[in-house]
Design a protein around this motif. Structure first.
Motif, PDB file in Angstrom:
ATOM      1  N   PRO A  56       0.815  -1.221   0.000  1.00  0.00           N
ATOM      2  CA  PRO A  56       0.000   0.000   0.000  1.00  0.00           C
ATOM      3  C   PRO A  56       0.853   1.277   0.000  1.00  0.00           C
ATOM      4  CG  PRO A  56      -0.087  -1.059   2.158  1.00  0.00           C
ATOM      5  CD  PRO A  56       0.659  -1.989   1.239  1.00  0.00           C
ATOM      6  N   PHE A  57       2.154   1.135   0.245  1.00  0.00           N
ATOM      7  CA  PHE A  57       3.062   2.281   0.272  1.00  0.00           C
ATOM      8  C   PHE A  57       3.790   2.472  -1.055  1.00  0.00           C
ATOM      9  CE2 PHE A  57       2.934   0.000   4.343  1.00  0.00           C
ATOM     10  CZ  PHE A  57       2.119   0.880   5.031  1.00  0.00           C
ATOM     11  N   ASN A  58       3.603   1.521  -1.992  1.00  0.00           N
ATOM     12  CA  ASN A  58       4.231   1.555  -3.324  1.00  0.00           C
ATOM     13  C   ASN A  58       5.755   1.571  -3.259  1.00  0.00           C
ATOM     14  OD1 ASN A  58       1.679   1.626  -4.630  1.00  0.00           O
ATOM     15  ND2 ASN A  58       1.562   3.801  -4.153  1.00  0.00           N
ATOM     16  N   ALA A  59       6.293   1.114  -2.160  1.00  0.00           N
ATOM     17  CA  ALA A  59       7.748   1.048  -1.969  1.00  0.00           C
ATOM     18  C   ALA A  59       8.010   0.185  -0.743  1.00  0.00           C
ATOM     19  CB  ALA A  59       8.318   2.451  -1.756  1.00  0.00           C
ATOM     20  N   THR A  60       9.267  -0.177  -0.555  1.00  0.00           N
ATOM     21  CA  THR A  60       9.620  -0.908   0.667  1.00  0.00           C
ATOM     22  C   THR A  60       9.558   0.042   1.858  1.00  0.00           C
ATOM     23  OG1 THR A  60      11.968  -0.470   0.288  1.00  0.00           O
ATOM     24  CG2 THR A  60      11.101  -2.586  -0.527  1.00  0.00           C
ATOM     25  N   ILE A  61       9.474  -0.567   3.039  1.00  0.00           N
ATOM     26  CA  ILE A  61       9.475   0.204   4.280  1.00  0.00           C
ATOM     27  C   ILE A  61      10.546  -0.348   5.216  1.00  0.00           C
ATOM     28  CG2 ILE A  61       7.058   0.903   4.125  1.00  0.00           C
ATOM     29  CD1 ILE A  61       6.405  -1.330   6.181  1.00  0.00           C
ATOM     30  N   ALA A  62      11.046   0.510   6.057  1.00  0.00           N
ATOM     31  CA  ALA A  62      12.041   0.099   7.056  1.00  0.00           C
ATOM     32  C   ALA A  62      11.358  -0.757   8.113  1.00  0.00           C
ATOM     33  CB  ALA A  62      12.666   1.324   7.705  1.00  0.00           C
ATOM     34  N   HIS A  63      12.096  -1.702   8.660  1.00  0.00           N
ATOM     35  CA  HIS A  63      11.616  -2.454   9.811  1.00  0.00           C
ATOM     36  C   HIS A  63      11.402  -1.466  10.970  1.00  0.00           C
ATOM     37  CE1 HIS A  63      14.167  -5.146   7.451  1.00  0.00           C
ATOM     38  NE2 HIS A  63      13.555  -6.184   7.994  1.00  0.00           N
ATOM     39  N   GLY A  64      10.341  -1.662  11.733  1.00  0.00           N
ATOM     40  CA  GLY A  64      10.143  -0.828  12.915  1.00  0.00           C
ATOM     41  C   GLY A  64      11.333  -0.912  13.848  1.00  0.00           C
ATOM     42  N   TYR A  65      11.862  -2.132  14.000  1.00  0.00           N
ATOM     43  CA  TYR A  65      12.995  -2.305  14.911  1.00  0.00           C
ATOM     44  C   TYR A  65      14.280  -1.683  14.366  1.00  0.00           C
ATOM     45  CZ  TYR A  65      10.042  -5.290  17.733  1.00  0.00           C
ATOM     46  OH  TYR A  65       9.026  -5.767  18.518  1.00  0.00           O
ATOM     47  N   LEU A  66      14.380  -1.527  13.053  1.00  0.00           N
ATOM     48  CA  LEU A  66      15.513  -0.798  12.490  1.00  0.00           C
ATOM     49  C   LEU A  66      15.457   0.653  12.959  1.00  0.00           C
ATOM     50  CD1 LEU A  66      17.844   0.034  10.632  1.00  0.00           C
ATOM     51  CD2 LEU A  66      16.253  -0.045   8.714  1.00  0.00           C
ATOM     52  N   THR A  67      14.279   1.253  12.888  1.00  0.00           N
ATOM     53  CA  THR A  67      14.166   2.650  13.309  1.00  0.00           C
ATOM     54  C   THR A  67      14.450   2.798  14.798  1.00  0.00           C
ATOM     55  OG1 THR A  67      11.760   2.532  13.630  1.00  0.00           O
ATOM     56  CG2 THR A  67      12.547   3.180  11.439  1.00  0.00           C
ATOM     57  N   VAL A  68      14.015   1.833  15.599  1.00  0.00           N
ATOM     58  CA  VAL A  68      14.294   1.874  17.035  1.00  0.00           C
ATOM     59  C   VAL A  68      15.786   1.675  17.292  1.00  0.00           C
ATOM     60  CG1 VAL A  68      13.884   0.716  19.254  1.00  0.00           C
ATOM     61  CG2 VAL A  68      11.971   1.185  17.715  1.00  0.00           C
ATOM     62  N   SER A  69      16.427   0.828  16.497  1.00  0.00           N
ATOM     63  CA  SER A  69      17.851   0.560  16.713  1.00  0.00           C
ATOM     64  C   SER A  69      18.719   1.796  16.464  1.00  0.00           C
ATOM     65  CB  SER A  69      18.323  -0.604  15.842  1.00  0.00           C
ATOM     66  OG  SER A  69      18.443  -0.212  14.485  1.00  0.00           O
ATOM     67  N   LEU A  70      18.166   2.802  15.805  1.00  0.00           N
ATOM     68  CA  LEU A  70      18.909   4.035  15.560  1.00  0.00           C
ATOM     69  C   LEU A  70      18.906   4.980  16.760  1.00  0.00           C
ATOM     70  CD1 LEU A  70      17.734   4.730  11.908  1.00  0.00           C
ATOM     71  CD2 LEU A  70      19.987   3.925  12.637  1.00  0.00           C
ATOM     72  N   LEU A  71      18.145   4.644  17.794  1.00  0.00           N
ATOM     73  CA  LEU A  71      18.052   5.509  18.974  1.00  0.00           C
ATOM     74  C   LEU A  71      19.412   5.921  19.544  1.00  0.00           C
ATOM     75  CD1 LEU A  71      14.994   4.001  20.847  1.00  0.00           C
ATOM     76  CD2 LEU A  71      15.312   6.408  20.310  1.00  0.00           C
ATOM     77  N   PRO A  72      20.325   4.988  19.829  1.00  0.00           N
ATOM     78  CA  PRO A  72      21.621   5.419  20.391  1.00  0.00           C
ATOM     79  C   PRO A  72      22.381   6.372  19.464  1.00  0.00           C
ATOM     80  CG  PRO A  72      21.335   3.061  20.668  1.00  0.00           C
ATOM     81  CD  PRO A  72      20.223   3.527  19.762  1.00  0.00           C
ATOM     82  N   HIS A  73      22.340   6.110  18.168  1.00  0.00           N
ATOM     83  CA  HIS A  73      23.022   6.981  17.197  1.00  0.00           C
ATOM     84  C   HIS A  73      22.474   8.403  17.292  1.00  0.00           C
ATOM     85  CE1 HIS A  73      24.630   8.490  13.423  1.00  0.00           C
ATOM     86  NE2 HIS A  73      23.401   8.776  13.047  1.00  0.00           N
ATOM     87  N   PHE A  74      21.160   8.530  17.278  1.00  0.00           N
ATOM     88  CA  PHE A  74      20.543   9.853  17.355  1.00  0.00           C
ATOM     89  C   PHE A  74      20.757  10.509  18.724  1.00  0.00           C
ATOM     90  CE2 PHE A  74      17.505   8.298  13.934  1.00  0.00           C
ATOM     91  CZ  PHE A  74      18.090   9.058  12.931  1.00  0.00           C
ATOM     92  N   TRP A  75      20.631   9.725  19.795  1.00  0.00           N
ATOM     93  CA  TRP A  75      20.801  10.259  21.146  1.00  0.00           C
ATOM     94  C   TRP A  75      22.180  10.893  21.304  1.00  0.00           C
ATOM     95  CZ3 TRP A  75      18.621  12.235  25.110  1.00  0.00           C
ATOM     96  CH2 TRP A  75      19.211  12.226  26.369  1.00  0.00           C
ATOM     97  N   HIS A  76      23.209  10.248  20.752  1.00  0.00           N
ATOM     98  CA  HIS A  76      24.570  10.772  20.890  1.00  0.00           C
ATOM     99  C   HIS A  76      24.815  12.009  20.030  1.00  0.00           C
ATOM    100  CE1 HIS A  76      25.717   7.692  23.644  1.00  0.00           C
ATOM    101  NE2 HIS A  76      25.344   6.757  22.803  1.00  0.00           N
ATOM    102  N   GLN A  77      23.920  12.295  19.090  1.00  0.00           N
ATOM    103  CA  GLN A  77      23.988  13.563  18.353  1.00  0.00           C
ATOM    104  C   GLN A  77      23.382  14.701  19.173  1.00  0.00           C
ATOM    105  OE1 GLN A  77      22.000  13.223  14.580  1.00  0.00           O
ATOM    106  NE2 GLN A  77      23.453  11.738  13.786  1.00  0.00           N
ATOM    107  N   ILE A  78      22.493  14.350  20.096  1.00  0.00           N
ATOM    108  CA  ILE A  78      21.762  15.342  20.883  1.00  0.00           C
ATOM    109  C   ILE A  78      22.473  15.668  22.187  1.00  0.00           C
ATOM    110  CG2 ILE A  78      19.578  15.749  22.111  1.00  0.00           C
ATOM    111  CD1 ILE A  78      18.286  13.859  19.962  1.00  0.00           C
ATOM    112  N   VAL A  79      23.019  14.644  22.837  1.00  0.00           N
ATOM    113  CA  VAL A  79      23.594  14.798  24.171  1.00  0.00           C
ATOM    114  C   VAL A  79      24.977  14.162  24.231  1.00  0.00           C
ATOM    115  CG1 VAL A  79      23.327  14.169  26.597  1.00  0.00           C
ATOM    116  CG2 VAL A  79      21.334  14.813  25.275  1.00  0.00           C
TER     117      VAL A  79
END
Length: 156
Positions: A56-79
């Motif tokens: 229904p998105f006409n393209a592939t989608i990222a795994h939900g857990y892939l997006t969650v696994s990026l949390l440490p990467h993003f957190w270390h950009q913020i703090v």
């Protein structure tokens, strides 16, 4: 970037937004690597041709857990938390996926300090998180992560 040297400096952010990460593009290569690493190679993630026709998105989608696994990467950009003996990923609370992340979307993380406690010298920080998708009103997910920070004794 916010710099935190000790528990008291962390506590000063209680109830406040701490910051927002940089944008990151979720590529098909990243999705494929995550699929291989987790043995989750469902076609909606890994088969662009089939997804173009059947999804229904006409393209592939990222795994939900892939997006969650990026949390440490993003957190270390913020703090940047300094004066640490150790950091422990302690838990994830109430992650709710609101919207899929379509391949080649840009995402970023916004964080707020929801709760903080001093547990006999260990800082337990509960960070409210929302992963934004560029151009979308709804986030990919919202929830909270819990970190345990063991600060050096002389930093408090």
């Amino acid at each position: 970037m916010v710099i935190i040297n000790n528990h008291n400096e962390f506590e000063a952010h209680l109830g406040k937004e701490i910051g927002t990460s940089l944008w990151h593009t979720i590529t098909q290569d990243q999705i494929n690597q995550f699929a291989k690493a987790t043995l989750d190679e469902q076609w909606i993630h890994t088969d662009p041709e089939r997804a173009k026709i059947e999804s229904p998105f006409n393209a592939t989608i990222a795994h939900g857990y892939l997006t969650v696994s990026l949390l440490p990467h993003f957190w270390h950009q913020i703090v940047e938390v300094r004066n640490l003996k150790m950091l422990i990923n302690y838990g994830i609370q109430e992650i709710k996926f609101s919207q899929p992340v379509v391949v080649d979307s840009q995402v970023r993380l916004t964080c707020k300090l929801d709760a903080i406690a001093n547990l006999r010298g260990i800082t337990k920080a509960t960070i409210g998180v929302a992963m934004e998708i560029d151009g979308q009103k709804k986030p990919a997910y919202t929830g909270a992560v819990i970190f345990l920070y063991h600060f050096l004794a002389d930093s408090n």
